[in-house]
Enzyme design. Sequence first.
Site, PDB file in Angstrom:
ATOM      1  N   ASP A 282      -6.744  -9.720 -19.439  1.00 45.92           N
ATOM      2  CA  ASP A 282      -7.855  -9.696 -18.466  1.00 45.92           C
ATOM      3  C   ASP A 282      -7.388  -9.949 -17.036  1.00 45.92           C
ATOM      4  O   ASP A 282      -8.214 -10.075 -16.114  1.00 45.92           O
ATOM      5  CB  ASP A 282      -8.945 -10.708 -18.860  1.00 45.92           C
ATOM      6  CG  ASP A 282      -8.411 -12.133 -18.932  1.00 45.92           C
ATOM      7  OD1 ASP A 282      -7.282 -12.380 -18.438  1.00 45.92           O
ATOM      8  OD2 ASP A 282      -9.112 -13.004 -19.484  1.00 45.92           O
ATOM      9  N   GLY A 283      -6.079 -10.088 -16.824  1.00 46.77           N
ATOM     10  CA  GLY A 283      -5.578 -10.228 -15.458  1.00 46.77           C
ATOM     11  C   GLY A 283      -5.243 -11.653 -15.050  1.00 46.77           C
ATOM     12  O   GLY A 283      -4.631 -11.866 -14.005  1.00 46.77           O
ATOM     13  N   GLU A 284      -5.633 -12.638 -15.880  1.00 42.52           N
ATOM     14  CA  GLU A 284      -5.269 -14.016 -15.522  1.00 42.52           C
ATOM     15  C   GLU A 284      -3.799 -14.271 -15.859  1.00 42.52           C
ATOM     16  O   GLU A 284      -3.187 -13.532 -16.628  1.00 42.52           O
ATOM     17  CB  GLU A 284      -6.180 -15.008 -16.271  1.00 42.52           C
ATOM     18  CG  GLU A 284      -7.614 -14.944 -15.758  1.00 42.52           C
ATOM     19  CD  GLU A 284      -8.511 -16.044 -16.314  1.00 42.52           C
ATOM     20  OE1 GLU A 284      -8.023 -16.923 -17.051  1.00 42.52           O
ATOM     21  OE2 GLU A 284      -9.719 -16.020 -16.003  1.00 42.52           O
TER      22      GLU A 284
ATOM     23  N   ARG B 141      -0.942 -12.270  10.491  1.00 41.06           N
ATOM     24  CA  ARG B 141      -1.282 -11.372  11.599  1.00 41.06           C
ATOM     25  C   ARG B 141      -2.713 -11.536  12.086  1.00 41.06           C
ATOM     26  O   ARG B 141      -2.991 -11.404  13.252  1.00 41.06           O
ATOM     27  CB  ARG B 141      -0.993  -9.915  11.206  1.00 41.06           C
ATOM     28  CG  ARG B 141       0.496  -9.592  11.276  1.00 41.06           C
ATOM     29  CD  ARG B 141       0.820  -8.203  10.796  1.00 41.06           C
ATOM     30  NE  ARG B 141       0.874  -8.136   9.337  1.00 41.06           N
ATOM     31  CZ  ARG B 141       1.220  -7.047   8.660  1.00 41.06           C
ATOM     32  NH1 ARG B 141       1.520  -5.936   9.295  1.00 41.06           N
ATOM     33  NH2 ARG B 141       1.253  -7.058   7.353  1.00 41.06           N
ATOM     34  N   GLN B 142      -3.627 -11.826  11.165  1.00 43.97           N
ATOM     35  CA  GLN B 142      -5.037 -11.983  11.577  1.00 43.97           C
ATOM     36  C   GLN B 142      -5.225 -13.427  12.032  1.00 43.97           C
ATOM     37  O   GLN B 142      -5.492 -14.328  11.223  1.00 43.97           O
ATOM     38  CB  GLN B 142      -5.960 -11.630  10.394  1.00 43.97           C
ATOM     39  CG  GLN B 142      -7.431 -11.771  10.681  1.00 43.97           C
ATOM     40  CD  GLN B 142      -8.075 -10.521  11.279  1.00 43.97           C
ATOM     41  OE1 GLN B 142      -7.443  -9.471  11.380  1.00 43.97           O
ATOM     42  NE2 GLN B 142      -9.314 -10.637  11.694  1.00 43.97           N
TER      43      GLN B 142
ATOM     44  N   ASP C  45       7.242  -3.111  21.037  1.00 46.51           N
ATOM     45  CA  ASP C  45       6.270  -3.726  21.951  1.00 46.51           C
ATOM     46  C   ASP C  45       6.842  -5.017  22.505  1.00 46.51           C
ATOM     47  O   ASP C  45       7.911  -5.470  22.089  1.00 46.51           O
ATOM     48  CB  ASP C  45       4.949  -4.003  21.201  1.00 46.51           C
ATOM     49  CG  ASP C  45       5.178  -4.700  19.866  1.00 46.51           C
ATOM     50  OD1 ASP C  45       6.222  -5.365  19.718  1.00 46.51           O
ATOM     51  OD2 ASP C  45       4.343  -4.565  18.972  1.00 46.51           O
TER      52      ASP C  45
ATOM     53  N   LYS D  89       2.971  -0.042  22.958  1.00 47.46           N
ATOM     54  CA  LYS D  89       2.423   0.473  21.689  1.00 47.46           C
ATOM     55  C   LYS D  89       0.911   0.419  21.706  1.00 47.46           C
ATOM     56  O   LYS D  89       0.333  -0.540  22.204  1.00 47.46           O
ATOM     57  CB  LYS D  89       2.989  -0.416  20.568  1.00 47.46           C
ATOM     58  CG  LYS D  89       2.328  -0.310  19.225  1.00 47.46           C
ATOM     59  CD  LYS D  89       3.143  -1.077  18.204  1.00 47.46           C
ATOM     60  CE  LYS D  89       2.332  -1.467  17.007  1.00 47.46           C
ATOM     61  NZ  LYS D  89       3.093  -2.287  16.053  1.00 47.46           N
TER      62      LYS D  89
ATOM     63  N   ASP E 204      12.557  -4.631  14.576  1.00 46.56           N
ATOM     64  CA  ASP E 204      11.191  -5.161  14.550  1.00 46.56           C
ATOM     65  C   ASP E 204      11.116  -6.233  13.462  1.00 46.56           C
ATOM     66  O   ASP E 204      12.036  -6.355  12.641  1.00 46.56           O
ATOM     67  CB  ASP E 204      10.188  -4.030  14.281  1.00 46.56           C
ATOM     68  CG  ASP E 204       8.771  -4.364  14.777  1.00 46.56           C
ATOM     69  OD1 ASP E 204       8.579  -5.457  15.349  1.00 46.56           O
ATOM     70  OD2 ASP E 204       7.870  -3.526  14.601  1.00 46.56           O
TER      71      ASP E 204
END
Length: 299
Positions: free
Chosen positions: A36-38, A92-93, A169, A192, A218
Amino acid sequence: MSVSIQSFEHGASEAEAIARRLGISYDSIRVHRFPDGESLVTVAPPAPVTILYCSLDWPNARLVELMLAVEALRRNGARRLVLVAPYLCYMRQDKAFHPGEAISQHAMGRWLGGMFDRIVTVDAHLHRVSDLSAVFPGIEAENLSAAESIAAFVKEKNLPPSTLVAGPDSESGQWVSMIARTLGCEAVTGRKRRLGDRKVEIEFPGGPLDGRTVLFADDIVSSGGTMTAAIRALKQAGAGDIYVAITHALFDNEAEVAMHAAGARAIWSTTSVPHPTSAITLDALFAGALRRETARQGD
Ligand code: R5P
């Protein structure tokens, strides 16, 4: 206090290299993924000071497994936990550009900062915050630079002395000028403009390059949009061979093909993120920063 290092399978060779440099033991963390992804995470018995090596590319899956590992390490006796996250995700945010947006850097600061006593990373992408301690107030936090490791690697390639070291940049100026200084070359940064997740426009100042070799540097290549636009602009200006050196290679094969098609002769990335382009090792850099953990062993 004794010190050891543990990692998931994805960071095993880098963590083992750090362990060898520091003369400490290495253990791997096992992960079982349920249908189930756990995830079921099993750590090795921790030392009182345990270093957890986990690069946080593919962060959405890795962060949860990291959190589970920390739960097990603390409960089994780790008194001091040090995270080495060569790629530190979600930096980045750092502001809400539009109403309602999450500030991921703040969320990471609270989450990871609450789990670890010390966080060590390299070339974290910090824009409006100059110091990693501002992201993780209350714990030790260090943002190392890969520029010297990159410069030492490129020096061995014997590029011509007329090589131009270029960045996309003004933010890349810090890496570009450091690498250019070590190589004894000129440096330039472009202007940029980001038009979308993958679409970028870049202009470089200065005249024609008349066949000059360019080393493009970069911190991160993600979609490859920045790098591909830069290579095209440099080629249009008459650049000769273009080599690329970056810290964090987050890009897929399609982006790599596009960068080569645009004119990149070789792409070299650090081992921050295991990647087909990984060529520049960082174990000495991290071991240097971690040596004070082992120096405390008699405490
Ligand atoms: C941005 O400021 C960074 O330094 C990189 O230039 C950027 O993250 C690269 O992203 P992409 O490969 O998606 O253009």
